[in-house]
Design a protein around this motif. Structure first.
Motif, PDB file in Angstrom:
ATOM      1  N   VAL A  39     -39.720 119.249  49.415  1.00  0.00           N
ATOM      2  CA  VAL A  39     -40.602 120.394  49.163  1.00  0.00           C
ATOM      3  C   VAL A  39     -41.067 120.359  47.712  1.00  0.00           C
ATOM      4  O   VAL A  39     -42.262 120.453  47.421  1.00  0.00           O
ATOM      5  CB  VAL A  39     -39.891 121.729  49.484  1.00  0.00           C
ATOM      6  CG1 VAL A  39     -40.721 122.919  49.021  1.00  0.00           C
ATOM      7  CG2 VAL A  39     -39.586 121.834  50.970  1.00  0.00           C
ATOM      8  N   ARG A  40     -40.117 120.202  46.789  1.00  0.00           N
ATOM      9  CA  ARG A  40     -40.450 120.161  45.359  1.00  0.00           C
ATOM     10  C   ARG A  40     -41.432 119.040  45.047  1.00  0.00           C
ATOM     11  O   ARG A  40     -42.423 119.246  44.350  1.00  0.00           O
ATOM     12  CB  ARG A  40     -39.181 119.975  44.527  1.00  0.00           C
ATOM     13  CG  ARG A  40     -38.513 121.269  44.128  1.00  0.00           C
ATOM     14  CD  ARG A  40     -37.413 121.011  43.089  1.00  0.00           C
ATOM     15  NE  ARG A  40     -36.242 120.369  43.690  1.00  0.00           N
ATOM     16  CZ  ARG A  40     -35.264 121.033  44.290  1.00  0.00           C
ATOM     17  NH1 ARG A  40     -35.295 122.335  44.374  1.00  0.00           N
ATOM     18  NH2 ARG A  40     -34.242 120.392  44.807  1.00  0.00           N
ATOM     19  N   LEU A  41     -41.133 117.846  45.545  1.00  0.00           N
ATOM     20  CA  LEU A  41     -42.003 116.697  45.265  1.00  0.00           C
ATOM     21  C   LEU A  41     -43.396 116.875  45.866  1.00  0.00           C
ATOM     22  O   LEU A  41     -44.407 116.595  45.211  1.00  0.00           O
ATOM     23  CB  LEU A  41     -41.369 115.408  45.798  1.00  0.00           C
ATOM     24  CG  LEU A  41     -40.160 114.900  45.026  1.00  0.00           C
ATOM     25  CD1 LEU A  41     -39.464 113.782  45.808  1.00  0.00           C
ATOM     26  CD2 LEU A  41     -40.577 114.394  43.660  1.00  0.00           C
ATOM     27  N   ALA A  42     -43.462 117.353  47.099  1.00  0.00           N
ATOM     28  CA  ALA A  42     -44.755 117.530  47.759  1.00  0.00           C
ATOM     29  C   ALA A  42     -45.597 118.584  47.039  1.00  0.00           C
ATOM     30  O   ALA A  42     -46.803 118.385  46.820  1.00  0.00           O
ATOM     31  CB  ALA A  42     -44.554 117.908  49.227  1.00  0.00           C
ATOM     32  N   VAL A  43     -44.973 119.693  46.643  1.00  0.00           N
ATOM     33  CA  VAL A  43     -45.704 120.731  45.917  1.00  0.00           C
ATOM     34  C   VAL A  43     -46.161 120.194  44.558  1.00  0.00           C
ATOM     35  O   VAL A  43     -47.287 120.450  44.128  1.00  0.00           O
ATOM     36  CB  VAL A  43     -44.839 122.003  45.758  1.00  0.00           C
ATOM     37  CG1 VAL A  43     -45.462 122.976  44.769  1.00  0.00           C
ATOM     38  CG2 VAL A  43     -44.645 122.654  47.108  1.00  0.00           C
ATOM     39  N   GLY A  44     -45.298 119.432  43.910  1.00  0.00           N
ATOM     40  CA  GLY A  44     -45.685 118.828  42.632  1.00  0.00           C
ATOM     41  C   GLY A  44     -46.889 117.916  42.775  1.00  0.00           C
ATOM     42  O   GLY A  44     -47.829 117.963  41.968  1.00  0.00           O
ATOM     43  N   GLU A  45     -46.891 117.077  43.803  1.00  0.00           N
ATOM     44  CA  GLU A  45     -48.031 116.176  44.043  1.00  0.00           C
ATOM     45  C   GLU A  45     -49.301 116.964  44.342  1.00  0.00           C
ATOM     46  O   GLU A  45     -50.371 116.670  43.818  1.00  0.00           O
ATOM     47  CB  GLU A  45     -47.733 115.231  45.214  1.00  0.00           C
ATOM     48  CG  GLU A  45     -46.809 114.096  44.873  1.00  0.00           C
ATOM     49  CD  GLU A  45     -47.417 113.081  43.910  1.00  0.00           C
ATOM     50  OE1 GLU A  45     -48.648 112.898  43.891  1.00  0.00           O
ATOM     51  OE2 GLU A  45     -46.635 112.473  43.165  1.00  0.00           O
ATOM     52  N   ALA A  46     -49.196 117.963  45.218  1.00  0.00           N
ATOM     53  CA  ALA A  46     -50.371 118.751  45.607  1.00  0.00           C
ATOM     54  C   ALA A  46     -50.932 119.522  44.405  1.00  0.00           C
ATOM     55  O   ALA A  46     -52.148 119.575  44.205  1.00  0.00           O
ATOM     56  CB  ALA A  46     -50.026 119.691  46.750  1.00  0.00           C
ATOM     57  N   CYS A  47     -50.054 120.111  43.600  1.00  0.00           N
ATOM     58  CA  CYS A  47     -50.510 120.866  42.431  1.00  0.00           C
ATOM     59  C   CYS A  47     -51.083 119.947  41.358  1.00  0.00           C
ATOM     60  O   CYS A  47     -52.100 120.262  40.743  1.00  0.00           O
ATOM     61  CB  CYS A  47     -49.366 121.705  41.860  1.00  0.00           C
ATOM     62  SG  CYS A  47     -48.912 123.117  42.903  1.00  0.00           S
ATOM     63  N   THR A  48     -50.449 118.800  41.141  1.00  0.00           N
ATOM     64  CA  THR A  48     -50.968 117.828  40.177  1.00  0.00           C
ATOM     65  C   THR A  48     -52.353 117.359  40.598  1.00  0.00           C
ATOM     66  O   THR A  48     -53.264 117.218  39.776  1.00  0.00           O
ATOM     67  CB  THR A  48     -50.004 116.633  40.046  1.00  0.00           C
ATOM     68  OG1 THR A  48     -48.752 117.127  39.542  1.00  0.00           O
ATOM     69  CG2 THR A  48     -50.541 115.567  39.117  1.00  0.00           C
ATOM     70  N   ARG A  49     -52.538 117.120  41.893  1.00  0.00           N
ATOM     71  CA  ARG A  49     -53.838 116.711  42.429  1.00  0.00           C
ATOM     72  C   ARG A  49     -54.877 117.802  42.168  1.00  0.00           C
ATOM     73  O   ARG A  49     -55.984 117.529  41.710  1.00  0.00           O
ATOM     74  CB  ARG A  49     -53.703 116.440  43.927  1.00  0.00           C
ATOM     75  CG  ARG A  49     -55.001 116.122  44.627  1.00  0.00           C
ATOM     76  CD  ARG A  49     -54.743 115.921  46.136  1.00  0.00           C
ATOM     77  NE  ARG A  49     -55.967 115.666  46.843  1.00  0.00           N
ATOM     78  CZ  ARG A  49     -56.756 116.626  47.352  1.00  0.00           C
ATOM     79  NH1 ARG A  49     -56.418 117.888  47.220  1.00  0.00           N
ATOM     80  NH2 ARG A  49     -57.859 116.303  47.985  1.00  0.00           N
ATOM     81  N   ALA A  50     -54.533 119.065  42.454  1.00  0.00           N
ATOM     82  CA  ALA A  50     -55.464 120.178  42.248  1.00  0.00           C
ATOM     83  C   ALA A  50     -55.818 120.331  40.767  1.00  0.00           C
ATOM     84  O   ALA A  50     -56.986 120.529  40.413  1.00  0.00           O
ATOM     85  CB  ALA A  50     -54.869 121.471  42.801  1.00  0.00           C
ATOM     86  N   VAL A  51     -54.821 120.228  39.898  1.00  0.00           N
ATOM     87  CA  VAL A  51     -55.064 120.313  38.455  1.00  0.00           C
ATOM     88  C   VAL A  51     -56.031 119.195  38.028  1.00  0.00           C
ATOM     89  O   VAL A  51     -57.002 119.438  37.306  1.00  0.00           O
ATOM     90  CB  VAL A  51     -53.738 120.232  37.657  1.00  0.00           C
ATOM     91  CG1 VAL A  51     -53.992 119.980  36.179  1.00  0.00           C
ATOM     92  CG2 VAL A  51     -52.920 121.501  37.857  1.00  0.00           C
ATOM     93  N   GLY A  52     -55.778 117.981  38.494  1.00  0.00           N
ATOM     94  CA  GLY A  52     -56.647 116.856  38.146  1.00  0.00           C
ATOM     95  C   GLY A  52     -58.076 117.047  38.632  1.00  0.00           C
ATOM     96  O   GLY A  52     -59.040 116.757  37.916  1.00  0.00           O
TER      97      GLY A  52
END
Length: 145
Positions: A39-52
């Motif tokens: 969950v942590r890793l997936a949310v981190g990836e999704a949020c990093t993608r959105a920020v980018g």
């Protein structure tokens, strides 16, 4: 159905907070302890993608994260407001991200591949007004006290 919503400025330093909140809410919702790292890793990836996407497209709007607790499942939606061209609108290797940073589209696809590897139930939608990644995990009901 309980929902927690987060909105944060599109800055990388806020991704960690989103990960921590998502994991805490997932634990409370009954997501299996063994899956919380995913969950942590997936949310981190999704949020990093959105920020980018926000940064590369000059979008000032906040990144949106909704943590949705249903009876038998827990879902996280990460939304961005960056314009996404649909596959039929552009040739491969071009698009709003590629004009600013030619590596952005490859990074975007890599992030989605990582999320798909971590989460069995993923739905990605994107259009002119932004994109949304919805990730869902099963929950086990809390024992009655």
């Amino acid at each position: 159905m309980a929902t927690v919503e987060l909105r944060f400025s599109a800055l990388p330093e806020h991704v960690r907070t989103a990960r921590l909140v998502a994991a805490a809410v997932a634990r409370r919702a009954g997501v299996d302890e063994a899956v919380l790292d995913e969950v942590r890793l997936a949310v981190g990836e999704a949020c990093t993608r959105a920020v980018g996407l926000h940064q590369s497209n000059g979008v000032d709007a906040p990144v949106r994260v909704a943590l949705i607790e249903d009876e038998k499942q827990f879902s996280i939606e990460v939304g961005d407001e960056a314009p996404h061209a649909t596959a039929g609108d552009r040739p491969p290797g071009s698009g709003p991200d590629a004009s600013v940073d030619p590596d952005a589209e490859g990074e975007d696809e890599m992030g989605l591949a990582v999320i798909s590897g971590l989460v069995d139930d993923v739905e990605v939608t994107a259009g002119e007004g932004g994109g949304l990644i919805r990730m869902t995990w099963p929950t086990t009901p809390a024992p009655l006290l």
